[in-house]
Design an enzyme around this catalytic site. Structure first.
Site, short mmCIF file in Angstrom:
data_model
loop_
_atom_site.label_atom_id
_atom_site.label_comp_id
_atom_site.label_asym_id
_atom_site.label_seq_id
_atom_site.Cartn_x
_atom_site.Cartn_y
_atom_site.Cartn_z
N ASP A 111 68.67 48.72 -29.54
CA ASP A 111 68.48 49.58 -30.71
C ASP A 111 69.83 50.14 -31.17
O ASP A 111 70.74 50.36 -30.37
CB ASP A 111 67.45 50.70 -30.46
CG ASP A 111 67.73 51.56 -29.23
OD1 ASP A 111 68.43 51.10 -28.30
OD2 ASP A 111 67.26 52.71 -29.19
N ASP A 142 78.22 49.99 -30.69
CA ASP A 142 77.15 50.61 -29.86
C ASP A 142 75.82 49.92 -30.15
O ASP A 142 75.07 50.38 -30.98
CB ASP A 142 77.09 52.10 -30.16
CG ASP A 142 76.14 52.84 -29.25
OD1 ASP A 142 75.68 52.26 -28.27
OD2 ASP A 142 75.84 54.01 -29.54
N GLU A 176 67.02 53.14 -26.30
CA GLU A 176 67.99 54.03 -25.64
C GLU A 176 68.31 55.18 -26.57
O GLU A 176 68.34 56.34 -26.17
CB GLU A 176 69.28 53.27 -25.31
CG GLU A 176 70.24 54.06 -24.40
CD GLU A 176 71.30 54.85 -25.14
OE1 GLU A 176 72.08 55.54 -24.48
OE2 GLU A 176 71.37 54.79 -26.38
ZN LIG Z 1 74.82 53.05 -26.75
#
Ligand SMILES: [Zn+2]
Length: 442
Positions: A111, A142, A176
């Protein structure tokens, strides 16, 4: 320490095929896996997991893609009540080891945070683009870059016929950013290894610590009344301003934070000091009315010394409750009309991995040997490694590509998020060398 011949061959192969790695990261960025609120419909989580699963199967892994059963999560702190996993499967790919070596788990979350405000991006955040040696797109840093690096490392090892002595697991999970439920799903499914590496964008540092956090909404009561007319004392039925009473609570929280800052046992070599901060506040119904209540949301960030054996923040929450209760007791109105505190059911735990844990030395040395030395450090926030470590019995450090601009600003969650291509390639090298050393080469 120098690279062995086999390690040099693997590193050279990663260099030679770097365009494939960039292409894989770009493909992952192209799937919309925007982090959700609990009721959001699935996006392209399944497609992404199947794409990875197919590649890893082709490379020789045993692949399992599964949708967790929400019933297994009820009452678990990393879970937001009401969350389901339909269309949001988890992936576990296992390259079985040839012998008795140690097993290693690579992990990443698929995600990525919202692309909004999308009009501010230089290029489409779902269409990855290389400019000046950086790969731009939502999740590049990320952490779809890290997922591409770990997947590619495993593929290159398998493709060159480098058989590891221990199992190598490649795992990717959802949720997450939203909660932590995805990493928990893997642990509940029995995923375990002798050590783990979560490929968050650490900039080649090795994270072995993080803070535990919890959130609460505090409701401070007032008593409504006309703002422009005389109000008698509240005991005679007069109005009470909830905003002014909220100040009592805010002052108490500030004093508790100052108290924590003074305590030497809460200083941590790799983490900031503990913190409590109000992050949301709302009050009032009408401009000419005393507000009936004031609602304050607080973030509480705890160092490992404050948390329990599993890293949870429950004792700190009781401490916060007591400080607020004590401050309220000293205020006549609040003593009779105490603030109500509702802690969020989902919270995350702190993490502390011993620097002596073998994986720490292995990954630190591996990244130095591929020319990217890093430091032992920590993350003030949280990542899935805490779940594997605290609940799954798998000490899981984080190690990944650059996540900061040259002047030190975090690139995660920003407009024009990017990962440097050279950093991505070197991260794949570090990961591959670490797997060979940790698992052993058969
Ligand atoms: Zn992350």
């Amino acid at each position: 320490m120098a690279l062995t011949d086999t390690e040099r061959r693997v590193v050279g192969e990663i260099d030679r095929r770097r365009d494939e790695l960039v292409k894989l990261a770009s493909t992952l960025i192209g799937f919309d896996t925007t982090a959700r609120n609990p009721d959001d419909p699935p996006r392209q989580e399944r497609q992404l997991q199947e794409h990875l699963g197919e590649r890893l199967r082709r490379a020789g892994a045993e692949v399992e893609i599964f949708e967790p059963d929400p019933a297994d999560f009820v009452g678990k702190p990393l879970y937001q009540p009401g969350m389901g996993f339909e269309g949001r499967p988890q992936l576990v790919a296992r390259f079985p080891g040839a012998g008795e070596g140690m097993s290693l788990l690579y992990n990443g979350h698929i995600d990525a945070v919202s692309v909004e405000p999308i009009e501010q991006w230089t290029s489409n955040p779902f269409q990855a683009e290389v400019r000046d040696g950086n790969l731009y797109g939502r999740g590049s840093c990320d952490m779809k870059g890290g997922i591409a690096a770990m997947t590619f490392a495993a593929e290159v090892l398998a493709g060159l016929g480098v058989r590891l002595a221990g199992d190598l697991l490649v795992t990717t999970n959802t949720d997450e950013e939203s909660s932590g439920a995805g990493g928990l799903a893997l642990v509940l499914n029995g995923i375990k290894a002798d050590a783990g590496i979560v490929t968050e964008p650490t900039g080649f540092d090795v994270w072995i610590s993080c803070r535990g956090t919890s959130y609460a909404e505090i409701t401070v009561p007032g008593r409504p009344g006309h703002a422009e007319v005389y109000q008698p004392h509240w005991r005679e039925g007069g109005a009470v301003n909830a905003i002014e009473k909220a100040q009592v609570v805010l002052d108490a929280l500030k004093r508790l934070r100052e108290e924590w800052a003074k305590r030497s046992e809460f200083r941590h070599p790799r983490l900031s000091i503990p913190d409590i901060l109000p992050t949301l506040i709302s009050a009032g119904e009408w401009a000419v009315t005393y507000p009936a209540e004031c609602r304050i949301t607080i973030a509480v960030l705890c160092v490992p010394a404050q948390t329990d054996e599993e890293g949870w923040t429950f004792a700190v929450e009781r401490e916060v409750d007591e400080w607020i209760a004590r401050a309220a007791a000293a205020d006549p109105w609040l003593a009779e009309n105490p603030p109500r505190i509702a802690w969020w059911p989902n919270r995350v735990m702190s993490l502390e991995i011993s620097p002596e844990e073998p994986v720490v030395e292995v990954i630190s040395q591996a990244t130095a040997d591929v020319g990217r030395p890093g430091r032992l450090s920590g993350l003030d926030s949280w990542y899935d490694g805490a779940t594997f470590t605290r609940l799954g019995g798998t000490p899981a450090v984080a190690y990944g590509p650059p996540g900061f601009t040259p002047d030190g600003r975090s690139v995660a969650h920003t407009i024009d998020e990017y990962v440097p291509v050279d950093g991505l390639v070197d991260c794949a090298k570090g990961l591959a060398v670490a797997a060979m050393r940790y698992c052993g080469v058969a």
